[in-house]
Design an enzyme around this catalytic site. Structure first.
Site, PDB file in Angstrom:
ATOM      1  CB  SER A 132      -0.926   0.001   1.224  1.00  0.00           C
ATOM      2  OG  SER A 132      -1.810  -1.093   1.205  1.00  0.00           O
ATOM      3  CD1 TRP A 156       3.098  -9.820  -2.093  1.00  0.00           C
ATOM      4  CD2 TRP A 156       2.310 -11.903  -2.296  1.00  0.00           C
ATOM      5  NE1 TRP A 156       3.353 -10.486  -0.914  1.00  0.00           N
ATOM      6  CE2 TRP A 156       2.874 -11.771  -1.020  1.00  0.00           C
ATOM      7  CE3 TRP A 156       1.746 -13.133  -2.666  1.00  0.00           C
ATOM      8  CZ2 TRP A 156       2.909 -12.815  -0.097  1.00  0.00           C
ATOM      9  CZ3 TRP A 156       1.777 -14.173  -1.748  1.00  0.00           C
ATOM     10  CH2 TRP A 156       2.347 -14.006  -0.481  1.00  0.00           C
ATOM     11  CD  GLU A 363      -5.927  -4.675  -8.978  1.00  0.00           C
ATOM     12  OE1 GLU A 363      -5.875  -3.450  -9.101  1.00  0.00           O
ATOM     13  OE2 GLU A 363      -5.577  -5.467  -9.860  1.00  0.00           O
ATOM     14  CB  THR A 365      -6.149  -2.924   1.994  1.00  0.00           C
ATOM     15  OG1 THR A 365      -5.989  -1.560   2.420  1.00  0.00           O
ATOM     16  CG2 THR A 365      -4.777  -3.566   1.805  1.00  0.00           C
TER      17      THR A 365
END
Length: 405
Positions: A132, A156, A363, A365
């Site tokens: 993030s 990821w 995409e 949180t």
């Protein structure tokens, strides 16, 4: 205000729904248990034109609108989240970024083979220590003459070991924060680029998730997407497109929970009657129907705005936040309705829960989206125009065959 789907929408929806029913649903449980991606899925999606569904025909796509893209993602995730993830990454985060920001040469070189399904694409933003907090990324890009030297690791990454093309965000100026980021298009045959898979995931087990590392990867200047310093803006616009596909997919997952629960509620009997006649079971089904309807409408609004070429960051964020949060709730209710059977992989609802949990993390949180929506409401956030806006949908232009040279 027209809520109806046109003939093209219905045709695409039926095509993907039939594909999922025939070729995905019967086998997906097996691949989920093996924690491997079915090697037939990507080529088959390419053959059906799904991988370029909302890319103009002149660039190798099918020329359908953004609402169609949402419907396709809903149907794919009705079968399994892993198929929708392909669309989020290959189509939403990569191909649409090239459509929005790319030069004509980049569109012909990268976008066209991706839209035709000849090449698969991935997106590299997240890092081991930067999720993030995008500004904390450590990947660097150093300009040397007519090329950039890239170093760093991305984590990821969906399709990391399947992709031929990578859209990568790296820092060309480590002291400039968000303004020091630039976007690049890499190919899997570039020396110094390596990748691997991640195993042991809670969900999305039948998909490809991994990492890739860049060690002195030489990238030609012509592979830079946009201008130097536009990397953060490009990444955020990519997320607008990706979040739309995630929201639409989560809507399909809610529908999967609802449809499977309705079927079970008719078949399963307790105390001498189908469990669908019990009031608290009805309550759970009613909530799921409400959640599906709301999620569908939020996605439809975002898709309509995208068709008009209007900025939709707020609406797409809202759709993603609502649909993903409620897909988790729907999966929990579906398991409860199925009782002990919901706790085993004899029924797919336990897989729905495992898959749904990922989407409230990637995409953006749910917490990030809550903050975004609060800032919009408070007037703290204002989306400024971009140098390259996402093109509005124009059927005549998007479906026109390319002119012969």
């Amino acid at each position: 205000m027209d809520f109806s789907l046109n003939e093209e929408h219905l045709q695409a929806q039926k095509m993907v729904r039939d594909f999922v029913a025939r070729e995905v649903t019967p086998v997906i449980g097996e691949w989920d248990r093996k924690q491997e991606m079915n090697p037939a899925f990507l080529p088959r999606m390419a053959e059906l034109g799904i991988l370029g569904i909302s890319i103009p025909v002149r660039y190798g796509g099918q020329g359908f609108d953004y609402i169609t893209l949402g419907l396709v993602c809903e149907e794919l995730e009705r079968g399994d989240t892993t198929l929708r993830v392909v669309m989020s990454v290959h189509h939403g985060l990569n191909s649409q970024a090239i459509l929005q920001w790319g030069t004509e040469e980049q569109k012909q070189k990268f976008l066209a083979p991706q839209a035709r399904g000849e090449k698969y694409a991935a997106f590299g933003l997240t890092e081991p220590d930067a999720g993030s907090d995008v500004a904390a990324m450590r990947a660097t890009a150093r300009r040397v003459g007519d090329k950039y030297i890239l170093n760093g690791e991305k984590m990821w990454i969906s399709l990391a070991t399947k992709a031929h093309h990578f859209l990568v965000i790296a820092k060309h100026d480590t002291d400039a924060g968000h303004r020091g980021m630039t976007a690049f298009l890499l190919t899997d045959d570039m020396p110094g680029l390596t990748s691997g898979d991640i195993h042991g995931k809670l969900g999305v087990r039948a998909g490809s998730t991994g990492w890739f590392k860049m060690e002195d990867v030489e990238v030609p200047v012509e592979n830079r997407l946009g201008e130097e310093g536009e990397g953060f803006k490009i990444a955020m616009s990519c997320l607008d497109n990706g979040r739309y596909t995630v929201a639409a997919g989560a809507t399909g997952l809610i529908r999967a929970c609802l449809e499977d629960s309705l079927k079970y509620a008719h078949e399963r009997e307790t105390f001498g009657s189908p469990i669908g006649q019990h009031q608290l079971v009805k309550q759970k089904l009613a909530y799921m129907q409400q959640w599906y309807d709301n999620a569908f409408l939020l996605c439809a609004r975002a898709g309509w705005l995208k068709n008009q070429g209007m900025r939709n960051t707020r609406e797409t964020s809202m759709a993603k936040w609502y649909a993903t949060d409620h897909s988790v709730k729907a999966a929990l209710e579906a398991i409860q309705i199925h009782g002990a059977y919901g706790f085993s992989d004899e029924y797919p609802v336990e897989r729905y829960l495992r898959n749904a949990k990922g989407a409230v993390i990637y995409e953006g949180t749910s917490e990030i989206h809550q903050l975004m929506q609060a800032d919009y409401a408070l007037g703290y956030r204002d989306d400024k125009p971009l140098r390259c806006e996402m093109p509005a949908y124009d059927a005549d232009s998007w479906q026109a065959e390319p002119e012969m040279a």
